[in-house]
Design a protein around this motif. Structure first.
Motif, short mmCIF file in Angstrom:
data_model
loop_
_atom_site.label_atom_id
_atom_site.label_comp_id
_atom_site.label_asym_id
_atom_site.label_seq_id
_atom_site.Cartn_x
_atom_site.Cartn_y
_atom_site.Cartn_z
N ARG A 1 -32.00 -28.24 22.71
CA ARG A 1 -32.78 -27.17 23.33
C ARG A 1 -32.04 -26.58 24.52
N ASN A 2 -31.45 -27.43 25.34
CA ASN A 2 -30.71 -26.95 26.51
C ASN A 2 -29.49 -26.12 26.11
N ARG A 3 -28.79 -26.55 25.04
CA ARG A 3 -27.63 -25.79 24.56
C ARG A 3 -28.07 -24.41 24.07
N VAL A 4 -29.17 -24.37 23.32
CA VAL A 4 -29.66 -23.08 22.79
C VAL A 4 -30.07 -22.16 23.94
N ARG A 5 -30.75 -22.71 24.93
CA ARG A 5 -31.15 -21.90 26.09
C ARG A 5 -29.94 -21.37 26.85
N ALA A 6 -28.91 -22.22 26.99
CA ALA A 6 -27.71 -21.79 27.70
C ALA A 6 -27.01 -20.66 26.95
N LYS A 7 -26.97 -20.76 25.61
CA LYS A 7 -26.36 -19.70 24.80
C LYS A 7 -27.14 -18.40 24.93
N ALA A 8 -28.47 -18.50 24.90
CA ALA A 8 -29.31 -17.32 25.04
C ALA A 8 -29.12 -16.69 26.42
N HIS A 9 -29.01 -17.52 27.41
CA HIS A 9 -28.79 -17.04 28.78
C HIS A 9 -27.46 -16.30 28.87
N ALA A 10 -26.41 -16.87 28.29
CA ALA A 10 -25.09 -16.24 28.34
C ALA A 10 -25.07 -14.94 27.53
N ALA A 11 -25.75 -14.93 26.39
CA ALA A 11 -25.78 -13.73 25.54
C ALA A 11 -26.53 -12.58 26.20
N ASP A 12 -27.47 -12.93 27.05
CA ASP A 12 -28.29 -11.91 27.73
C ASP A 12 -27.61 -11.45 29.02
N GLY A 13 -26.41 -11.86 29.24
CA GLY A 13 -25.69 -11.46 30.45
C GLY A 13 -26.19 -12.16 31.70
N GLY A 14 -26.77 -13.32 31.52
CA GLY A 14 -27.24 -14.09 32.67
C GLY A 14 -28.61 -13.66 33.16
N ARG A 15 -29.31 -12.83 32.38
CA ARG A 15 -30.61 -12.34 32.81
C ARG A 15 -31.74 -13.04 32.06
N TYR A 16 -31.44 -14.04 31.26
CA TYR A 16 -32.44 -14.75 30.47
C TYR A 16 -33.50 -15.36 31.39
N GLY A 17 -34.76 -15.15 31.04
CA GLY A 17 -35.85 -15.75 31.81
C GLY A 17 -36.42 -14.86 32.89
N ARG A 18 -35.90 -13.67 33.03
CA ARG A 18 -36.43 -12.78 34.08
C ARG A 18 -37.58 -11.97 33.57
#
Length: 86
Positions: free
Chosen positions: A69-86
């Motif tokens: 789960r942490n790896r998937v979240r990190a990939k999503a965060h990186a793919a979103d340009g570091g804006r994941y979760g805002r």
């Protein structure tokens, strides 16, 4: 100060919110209400008394599902340009 006294203060004055009353220092865990420093063993005993789940080794370990789960979240965060979760 004994562990029993610290437990009593946490229950009486802080409603059992033990996790909010300690800061980790180089010498152990400082109990903020009194300034006493607990060893790792004493801190683990306080955690145990308040029902904190601890791994057998004394260190919390992630399950394979947590790691995935942490790896998937990190990939999503990186793919979103570091804006994941805002």
């Amino acid at each position: 100060m004994t562990i029993d006294q610290i437990e009593s203060i946490i229950r009486r004055d802080h409603g059992g919110a033990w996790w909010a009353l300690f800061h980790q220092t180089t010498h152990g865990h400082r109990f903020l209400p009194t300034g006493d420093v607990l060893t790792a063993r004493a801190y683990d005993e306080i955690r145990r008394r308040f029902g904190a789940q601890m791994a057998e080794t004394g260190a919390e370990e992630l399950t394979p599902e947590d790691r995935k789960r942490n790896r998937v979240r990190a990939k999503a965060h990186a793919a979103d340009g570091g804006r994941y979760g805002r």
